[in-house]
Design a protein around this motif. Structure first.
Motif, PDB file in Angstrom:
ATOM      1  N   VAL A   6       0.840  -1.205   0.000  1.00 29.42           N
ATOM      2  CA  VAL A   6       0.000   0.000   0.000  1.00 29.42           C
ATOM      3  C   VAL A   6       0.869   1.247   0.000  1.00 29.42           C
ATOM      4  N   ARG A   7       1.894   1.288   0.861  1.00 31.60           N
ATOM      5  CA  ARG A   7       2.778   2.463   0.900  1.00 31.60           C
ATOM      6  C   ARG A   7       3.456   2.693  -0.445  1.00 31.60           C
ATOM      7  N   ALA A   8       3.903   1.621  -1.095  1.00 34.42           N
ATOM      8  CA  ALA A   8       4.554   1.752  -2.399  1.00 34.42           C
ATOM      9  C   ALA A   8       3.572   2.278  -3.445  1.00 34.42           C
ATOM     10  N   LYS A   9       2.350   1.780  -3.436  1.00 31.81           N
ATOM     11  CA  LYS A   9       1.347   2.249  -4.396  1.00 31.81           C
ATOM     12  C   LYS A   9       0.994   3.716  -4.142  1.00 31.81           C
ATOM     13  N   VAL A  10       0.890   4.099  -2.878  1.00 30.47           N
ATOM     14  CA  VAL A  10       0.578   5.493  -2.544  1.00 30.47           C
ATOM     15  C   VAL A  10       1.729   6.399  -2.976  1.00 30.47           C
ATOM     16  N   ARG A  11       2.960   5.981  -2.714  1.00 31.55           N
ATOM     17  CA  ARG A  11       4.117   6.780  -3.138  1.00 31.55           C
ATOM     18  C   ARG A  11       4.122   6.939  -4.669  1.00 31.55           C
ATOM     19  N   GLY A  12       3.777   5.871  -5.381  1.00 30.33           N
ATOM     20  CA  GLY A  12       3.687   5.932  -6.838  1.00 30.33           C
ATOM     21  C   GLY A  12       2.585   6.877  -7.303  1.00 30.33           C
ATOM     22  N   LEU A  13       1.462   6.864  -6.590  1.00 31.46           N
ATOM     23  CA  LEU A  13       0.362   7.767  -6.925  1.00 31.46           C
ATOM     24  C   LEU A  13       0.775   9.219  -6.737  1.00 31.46           C
ATOM     25  N   TRP A  14       1.441   9.518  -5.615  1.00 28.96           N
ATOM     26  CA  TRP A  14       1.917  10.883  -5.374  1.00 28.96           C
ATOM     27  C   TRP A  14       2.887  11.312  -6.477  1.00 28.96           C
ATOM     28  N   ALA A  15       3.726  10.384  -6.946  1.00 26.36           N
ATOM     29  CA  ALA A  15       4.675  10.714  -8.021  1.00 26.36           C
ATOM     30  C   ALA A  15       3.925  11.047  -9.305  1.00 26.36           C
ATOM     31  N   ARG A  16       2.869  10.313  -9.598  1.00 32.41           N
ATOM     32  CA  ARG A  16       2.076  10.595 -10.803  1.00 32.41           C
ATOM     33  C   ARG A  16       1.394  11.955 -10.698  1.00 32.41           C
ATOM     34  N   VAL A  17       0.844  12.253  -9.525  1.00 34.80           N
ATOM     35  CA  VAL A  17       0.212  13.558  -9.321  1.00 34.80           C
ATOM     36  C   VAL A  17       1.259  14.659  -9.462  1.00 34.80           C
ATOM     37  N   ALA A  18       2.454  14.431  -8.899  1.00 36.62           N
ATOM     38  CA  ALA A  18       3.536  15.424  -9.001  1.00 36.62           C
ATOM     39  C   ALA A  18       3.948  15.649 -10.448  1.00 36.62           C
ATOM     40  N   ASP A  19       3.783  14.634 -11.295  1.00 38.07           N
ATOM     41  CA  ASP A  19       4.112  14.764 -12.724  1.00 38.07           C
ATOM     42  C   ASP A  19       2.967  15.365 -13.529  1.00 38.07           C
ATOM     43  N   GLY A  20       1.908  15.787 -12.831  1.00 38.36           N
ATOM     44  CA  GLY A  20       0.805  16.445 -13.513  1.00 38.36           C
ATOM     45  C   GLY A  20      -0.401  15.567 -13.785  1.00 38.36           C
ATOM     46  N   ASP A  21      -0.332  14.292 -13.429  1.00 36.06           N
ATOM     47  CA  ASP A  21      -1.444  13.378 -13.680  1.00 36.06           C
ATOM     48  C   ASP A  21      -2.343  13.287 -12.448  1.00 36.06           C
ATOM     49  N   TYR A  22      -3.043  14.384 -12.138  1.00 33.36           N
ATOM     50  CA  TYR A  22      -3.931  14.371 -10.974  1.00 33.36           C
ATOM     51  C   TYR A  22      -5.088  13.399 -11.173  1.00 33.36           C
ATOM     52  N   ARG A  23      -5.396  13.088 -12.416  1.00 27.36           N
ATOM     53  CA  ARG A  23      -6.515  12.163 -12.680  1.00 27.36           C
ATOM     54  C   ARG A  23      -6.210  10.754 -12.188  1.00 27.36           C
ATOM     55  N   ALA A  24      -4.932  10.444 -11.940  1.00 29.19           N
ATOM     56  CA  ALA A  24      -4.610   9.143 -11.341  1.00 29.19           C
ATOM     57  C   ALA A  24      -5.275   9.035  -9.972  1.00 29.19           C
ATOM     58  N   ALA A  25      -5.275  10.132  -9.217  1.00 26.46           N
ATOM     59  CA  ALA A  25      -5.951  10.135  -7.910  1.00 26.46           C
ATOM     60  C   ALA A  25      -7.457  10.063  -8.079  1.00 26.46           C
ATOM     61  N   VAL A  26      -7.967  10.758  -9.081  1.00 27.93           N
ATOM     62  CA  VAL A  26      -9.413  10.741  -9.342  1.00 27.93           C
ATOM     63  C   VAL A  26      -9.856   9.325  -9.713  1.00 27.93           C
ATOM     64  N   ARG A  27      -9.070   8.633 -10.527  1.00 23.69           N
ATOM     65  CA  ARG A  27      -9.415   7.264 -10.923  1.00 23.69           C
ATOM     66  C   ARG A  27      -9.425   6.316  -9.730  1.00 23.69           C
ATOM     67  N   LEU A  28      -8.582   6.573  -8.736  1.00 23.50           N
ATOM     68  CA  LEU A  28      -8.531   5.735  -7.544  1.00 23.50           C
ATOM     69  C   LEU A  28      -9.755   5.941  -6.650  1.00 23.50           C
ATOM     70  N   ALA A  29     -10.405   7.083  -6.789  1.00 22.43           N
ATOM     71  CA  ALA A  29     -11.518   7.445  -5.912  1.00 22.43           C
ATOM     72  C   ALA A  29     -12.775   6.639  -6.226  1.00 22.43           C
ATOM     73  N   ASP A  30     -13.457   6.251  -5.177  1.00 13.94           N
ATOM     74  CA  ASP A  30     -14.768   5.628  -5.294  1.00 13.94           C
ATOM     75  C   ASP A  30     -15.740   6.655  -5.892  1.00 13.94           C
ATOM     76  N   PRO A  31     -16.747   6.240  -6.648  1.00 12.41           N
ATOM     77  CA  PRO A  31     -17.707   7.209  -7.188  1.00 12.41           C
ATOM     78  C   PRO A  31     -18.348   8.086  -6.109  1.00 12.41           C
ATOM     79  N   ASP A  32     -18.452   7.562  -4.892  1.00 14.64           N
ATOM     80  CA  ASP A  32     -19.047   8.317  -3.780  1.00 14.64           C
ATOM     81  C   ASP A  32     -18.005   8.752  -2.752  1.00 14.64           C
ATOM     82  N   VAL A  33     -16.783   9.002  -3.197  1.00 10.77           N
ATOM     83  CA  VAL A  33     -15.724   9.418  -2.283  1.00 10.77           C
ATOM     84  C   VAL A  33     -16.169  10.646  -1.488  1.00 10.77           C
ATOM     85  N   ARG A  34     -15.855  10.634  -0.196  1.00  5.80           N
ATOM     86  CA  ARG A  34     -16.110  11.805   0.651  1.00  5.80           C
ATOM     87  C   ARG A  34     -14.781  12.542   0.809  1.00  5.80           C
TER      88      ARG A  34
END
Length: 139
Positions: A6-34
């Motif tokens: 999980v930590r490795a996947k989260v670190r990878g997600l942060w790297a993608r967001v840092a590279d401008g791919d914020y939609r990687a975080a959006v794709r990870l979100a549940d349709p009803d994310v709070r």
């Protein structure tokens, strides 16, 4: 072992967001994310839903073009059906007037079977409000 993955996947997600791919975080979100970003000034928000999460990210990037988010510590606990991930991070941007913006924050995320169902973000609101004020003064 699960928490290390999980930590490795989260670190990878942060790297993608840092590279401008914020939609990687959006794709990870549940349709009803709070989602909640604590504060009184933008980008403070509280809402439910992946579409609103996408709009929030776009608004953040409009407010702070070139923003850089860097994780420093990632802690994971729980089981796949109820995982908590806490990330301490640094924020950096160059404001429109050329001054640097530096801040720090904590993100508290709850995952269910790999989907983000809750995202709670705390950032130093005094520093953030000042940066937003400076950005708004340029408009």
């Amino acid at each position: 072992m699960y928490h290390a993955i999980v930590r490795a996947k989260v670190r990878g997600l942060w790297a993608r967001v840092a590279d401008g791919d914020y939609r990687a975080a959006v794709r990870l979100a549940d349709p009803d994310v709070r989602f909640r970003f604590v504060g009184d000034a933008p980008p403070a928000a509280e809402f439910t839903g992946r579409d609103a999460f996408d709009r929030w990210f776009r608004d953040l990037l409009d407010l702070f073009p070139g923003i850089r988010l860097t994780p420093h510590e990632i802690v994971a606990r729980g089981w796949p059906w109820n995982t908590t991930v806490v990330t301490r991070f640094r924020v950096e941007a160059t404001l429109g007037d050329g001054t640097p913006y530096r801040n720090e924050g904590v993100q508290w995320v709850r995952l269910r079977w790999g989907r983000m169902v809750e995202d709670y973000v705390l950032e130093d609101t005094v520093r953030l409000a000042e940066a937003v004020r400076r950005q708004s003064a340029l408009s």
